[in-house]
Design an enzyme around this catalytic site. Sequence first.
Site, mmCIF file in Angstrom:
data_model
loop_
_atom_site.group_PDB
_atom_site.id
_atom_site.type_symbol
_atom_site.label_atom_id
_atom_site.label_comp_id
_atom_site.label_asym_id
_atom_site.label_seq_id
_atom_site.Cartn_x
_atom_site.Cartn_y
_atom_site.Cartn_z
ATOM 1 N N CYS A 4 0.826 -1.200 0.000
ATOM 2 C CA CYS A 4 0.000 0.000 0.000
ATOM 3 C C CYS A 4 0.866 1.259 0.000
ATOM 4 O O CYS A 4 2.034 1.235 0.380
ATOM 5 C CB CYS A 4 -0.959 0.002 1.189
ATOM 6 N N LYS B 268 1.861 4.132 1.437
ATOM 7 C CA LYS B 268 2.879 4.698 2.331
ATOM 8 C C LYS B 268 3.921 3.665 2.743
ATOM 9 O O LYS B 268 5.004 4.022 3.205
ATOM 10 C CB LYS B 268 2.227 5.295 3.582
ATOM 11 N N CYS C 207 -3.755 -0.871 -5.992
ATOM 12 C CA CYS C 207 -4.645 -0.256 -6.984
ATOM 13 C C CYS C 207 -3.959 -0.176 -8.341
ATOM 14 O O CYS C 207 -2.784 0.169 -8.453
ATOM 15 C CB CYS C 207 -5.082 1.120 -6.512
ATOM 16 N N GLU D 165 -5.604 12.517 1.775
ATOM 17 C CA GLU D 165 -5.913 12.445 0.355
ATOM 18 C C GLU D 165 -7.414 12.663 0.158
ATOM 19 O O GLU D 165 -8.209 12.351 1.035
ATOM 20 C CB GLU D 165 -5.510 11.083 -0.211
ATOM 21 N N SER E 113 -5.062 11.616 -3.781
ATOM 22 C CA SER E 113 -4.728 10.242 -4.117
ATOM 23 C C SER E 113 -4.090 10.190 -5.496
ATOM 24 O O SER E 113 -4.379 11.021 -6.362
ATOM 25 C CB SER E 113 -5.992 9.387 -4.098
#
Length: 573
Positions: free
Chosen positions: A139, A141, A211, A463, A489
């Site tokens: 993910c 971060k 994503c 975000e 984002s």
Amino acid sequence: MATHSTRRAGGKRNGRAAGKWRSWETTEGVIRAPHRSMMRAMGMSDADIDAPFVGVASTHNEVTPCNAGIKPLVDEIKVGVRATGGSPFEFGTITVSDAISMGTEGMRGSLISREIIADSIETVCFAERYDGLVAAAGCDKSLPGAMMAMARLDIPSVFVYGGSILPGHWKGEDIQIQTVFEAVGQIQAGQIDEEELYGIEANACPGPGSCGGMFTANTMSSIGEALGLSLPGAASEPNVDQRKRASSRAAGAAVMNLLREGIYPRHILSREAFENAVTLVVAMGGSTNTALHLPAIAHEAGIDLTLDDIHAISMRTPLIADMKPGGKYVMFDLDRVGGVPLVSKRLLDAGLLHGDCMTVTGKTMAENLANVDPNPDENDVVRLVEDPLSESGGLVVLHGNLAPDGCVLKVAGHQFGARFSGPVKVFDQEEEVMAALQRREIEAGDVVVIRYEGPKGGPGMREMLAVTGALVGQGLGEKVYLITDGRFSGGSHGSIIGHVGPEAAVGGPIAAVQDGDTIEINLDDFELNLKVSDEEMQDRLSNWHPKPPPYTRGSLSKYIKLVGPASSGAVTG
């Protein structure tokens, strides 16, 4: 940590195995018998104890699909370490799901998690005296957090990306999480019904992986390759592809080679390597979060990388990858045609990359790319440098009386007018804008300002994918400018300007904006200006008073006290 200005030679040191640079402190001599006893309790043999120790930092969890598939990769990393003479030690660190916390108070914990991840990896490797490190992350971060720790520790290190998600499908079309956020705006605008929304929701994310577009996770995985911290080609492999397991195993072997050769992160993380990373990102239309995370990694490596550096590189780099959110394709498509190595090879052949930068393969960037075919039959996902999507890159930086420290606009995939000005609607937090969108109070031509969402003011620079997705869904994506001292984002796109600095919480000019003011965006001169006189601006700011901190205990309170400005990466030390 001490830096290493010269490579350390391999071979034995006082009977120690090659590469056992620090862990001998915990294993050698009669005084370390208690230490060895603890190791034996974990099933370690004499040979295991005598081998170099490699920390394997895992971000596997059930918090987010981005990280839910990492455990098998960690197991392969350990196989690779053992097969090449090392002893791996798996340990965990946190991640949070931006997509699940998006639009809630919990999103304030997102950027903070980057620091916690970096600190925790550093702490374990420092305390246990590990000789090397492999970190697997998925993910947003967790990727920069792991790379920050590598730069900070400066022990031989390899970064492993958890891999991208496969595209979802609905009514014959590929979809992904960005589609769902934009569908929320479409249902608010009456363009789709709840049944359609449910169909999109239920089919957008088919399994584990980060994503799918050139959002922040895939931007950062590409950066890992461009910096030389990841193995070539690994940035684009889907999580569920068996190649991802093979490359993870190879990463375990690679760290052992770095230990033998004495190659450390700061041999790799040169000024030129960071220039390569910026070049790749702007050529691929990467996330605006690049302007936070790359300066933060550079800071840990002792290199000053500024917003102006990013802008200058973008101005001389063509946009050649047609990637979502502004373009057509996702990481799965890029992987199909050659992945990051194809983009890098085309940029290298055009003289836009530094080919002599060292990488975790023990070879230079140019050596890694020597056998990459720069001209496969497919030129749609990745265009030729001579036939780019645009002559300049996907990120630009603006200055002006509203952003003396700069701000960031993603231009990839968009055709903005050279100038835009409009009346301001001011909101002091994200939720107020979402409520206004639900009431259909935001209109074409507006300039929407969201403030007190910066590193200190938020805290944590939430975000705003929920807001930007709703704007696009309502058909306002390029008809309204959204300006904030927060951030967006990687899945956000449209007329959105983030990272405005100084932020409102420290008395930056954005704190002086009032409803009904006029803001002008000038993309000819890259300026962002509030159309008031200098005297009026000074008068407003002289009457400004800081808000009390929203958190006075716990990690968010610590972050408010320590975090620096977004323009220098929002670092805490």
